[in-house]
Design an enzyme around this catalytic site. Structure first.
Site, short mmCIF file in Angstrom:
data_model
loop_
_atom_site.label_atom_id
_atom_site.label_comp_id
_atom_site.label_asym_id
_atom_site.label_seq_id
_atom_site.Cartn_x
_atom_site.Cartn_y
_atom_site.Cartn_z
N ASN A 7 26.21 22.35 56.73
CA ASN A 7 25.43 23.46 57.27
C ASN A 7 23.99 22.97 57.38
O ASN A 7 23.29 22.84 56.38
CB ASN A 7 25.53 24.69 56.37
CG ASN A 7 24.75 25.88 56.91
OD1 ASN A 7 23.65 25.73 57.44
ND2 ASN A 7 25.29 27.08 56.75
N GLU A 34 25.52 26.55 61.49
CA GLU A 34 24.19 27.15 61.64
C GLU A 34 23.26 26.23 62.44
O GLU A 34 22.13 25.95 62.01
CB GLU A 34 23.58 27.51 60.28
CG GLU A 34 24.06 28.84 59.73
CD GLU A 34 23.13 29.42 58.69
OE1 GLU A 34 22.33 30.30 59.06
OE2 GLU A 34 23.22 29.01 57.52
N ASP A 151 31.18 25.88 56.22
CA ASP A 151 30.56 26.80 55.28
C ASP A 151 31.42 28.06 55.27
O ASP A 151 31.37 28.87 56.18
CB ASP A 151 29.13 27.10 55.72
CG ASP A 151 28.44 28.14 54.85
OD1 ASP A 151 29.08 28.63 53.89
OD2 ASP A 151 27.28 28.48 55.15
N ASN A 153 31.27 30.45 52.99
CA ASN A 153 30.63 31.58 52.32
C ASN A 153 31.58 32.21 51.31
O ASN A 153 31.69 33.44 51.20
CB ASN A 153 30.12 32.61 53.34
CG ASN A 153 28.72 32.29 53.82
OD1 ASN A 153 27.83 32.00 53.01
ND2 ASN A 153 28.51 32.34 55.12
N ASP A 222 30.83 25.20 50.56
CA ASP A 222 31.20 24.37 51.70
C ASP A 222 32.48 23.61 51.35
O ASP A 222 32.50 22.84 50.37
CB ASP A 222 30.07 23.40 52.04
CG ASP A 222 28.77 24.14 52.33
OD1 ASP A 222 28.54 24.50 53.50
OD2 ASP A 222 28.00 24.38 51.36
N ASP A 251 19.37 24.09 52.98
CA ASP A 251 19.75 24.56 51.64
C ASP A 251 21.18 24.16 51.28
O ASP A 251 21.62 24.37 50.15
CB ASP A 251 19.54 26.07 51.48
CG ASP A 251 19.95 26.88 52.71
OD1 ASP A 251 20.55 26.31 53.63
OD2 ASP A 251 19.65 28.09 52.74
N HIS A 252 21.92 23.58 52.24
CA HIS A 252 23.24 23.00 51.99
C HIS A 252 23.15 21.48 52.05
O HIS A 252 22.22 20.93 52.65
CB HIS A 252 24.24 23.44 53.07
CG HIS A 252 24.49 24.91 53.14
ND1 HIS A 252 25.68 25.49 52.78
CD2 HIS A 252 23.71 25.93 53.58
CE1 HIS A 252 25.64 26.79 52.99
NE2 HIS A 252 24.44 27.08 53.47
#
Length: 264
Positions: A7, A34, A151, A153, A222, A251-252
């Site tokens: 991501n 993203e 990802d 989530n 992930d 942030d990933h």
């Protein structure tokens, strides 16, 4: 063959990190999530210059997925079937020829689902996961190597969060979310990272807030799921955690697997 999910959290903002990482890590296939850009504004030239073919399913300002591949694409499918009104760019599938037959790789960006008291958002997440389960069940009947990378989530288990108690009210850790993920896996998929380690403290996401990275306050959301035919060729999985310490990071971080497959 090295297949990675990442991501990127805005591909145009992090194109320098992406090209540096592609050179350093040398993956064969990359699933990005993203990308946050429409297709014609994706920084294709910089990536193609490194020897990758590029296919995208973009969306302005948010969502968006892509597959980068050193192998040529035999087929590309965009959008998860089952809801003609869903216009979120969260799914792209690429098909490639290998010495062992077809390889299908999907880049997925599952809905976040928060806040859970917003019935539209959480129900959309669960409905999307149900659609993915139906789609995957059909694809498994092809008996081909299939990798569902992205990802999700989803925090599958308490060991996948540094402080699981902090996530009890979050859509990523709700019982319905975790159950949906288990149902998907139980179709016959192998979850790559957990196939090589059951250790706690393996994370793929650290929030930008409250010093989460410095405190190692992470979560693992992930994932790469492997069909039986892919799992038979599976040799390793790793989390490229050092990328989170780079300047202007996502942030990933990238999560990688190795399959003993060669291009046809």
């Amino acid at each position: 063959m090295k297949i990675v999910t990442w991501n990127i959290n805005g591909v145009r903002a992090r194109i320098g990190n992406l090209t540096h990482w592609l050179t350093e890590s040398a993956p064969d296939i990359v699933c990005l999530q993203e990308i946050k850009t429409v297709d014609d504004q994706f920084p294709r030239a910089e990536i193609e210059a490194l020897g990758y073919n590029v296919e995208t399913n973009g969306q302005k300002s948010f969502n968006g997925v892509a597959i980068l591949s050193k192998l040529p694409f035999d087929e590309v499918n965009r959008g998860l079937p089952g809801d003609d009104e869903d216009d979120h760019a969260r799914f792209i599938e690429g098909v490639f020829s290998t010495d062992q037959g077809a390889l299908r790789v999907v880049s997925l960006y599952l809905p976040n689902g928060n806040p859970i008291d917003d019935e539209r958002k959480f129900s959309y997440k669960l409905a999307w996961m149900a659609r993915l389960e139906r789609w995957a069940e059909e694809r498994l009947r092809l008996e081909e190597a299939l990798v569902l990378a992205g990802d999700y989530n989803v925090i599958p288990e308490p060991a996948d969060a540094r402080f699981p108690e902090n996530w009890l009210g979050d859509a990523l850790f709700q019982p319905q979310t975790r159950q949906a993920f288990r149902r998907l896996k139980n179709l016959g998929f192998t979850e790559a990272v957990r196939a090589v380690t059951d250790s706690a403290g393996v994370y793929t996401f650290w929030d930008y807030q409250a010093g989460a990275w410095q405190k190692n306050n992470g979560i693992r959301i992930d994932h790469l799921l492997l069909s039986p035919e892919a799992a038979n060729r599976f040799s390793s999985a790793s989390v490229e955690k050092h990328v989170r310490a780079w300047e202007k990071p996502s942030d990933h971080v990238p999560v990688a697997i190795e399959l003993s497959l060669q291009p046809a």
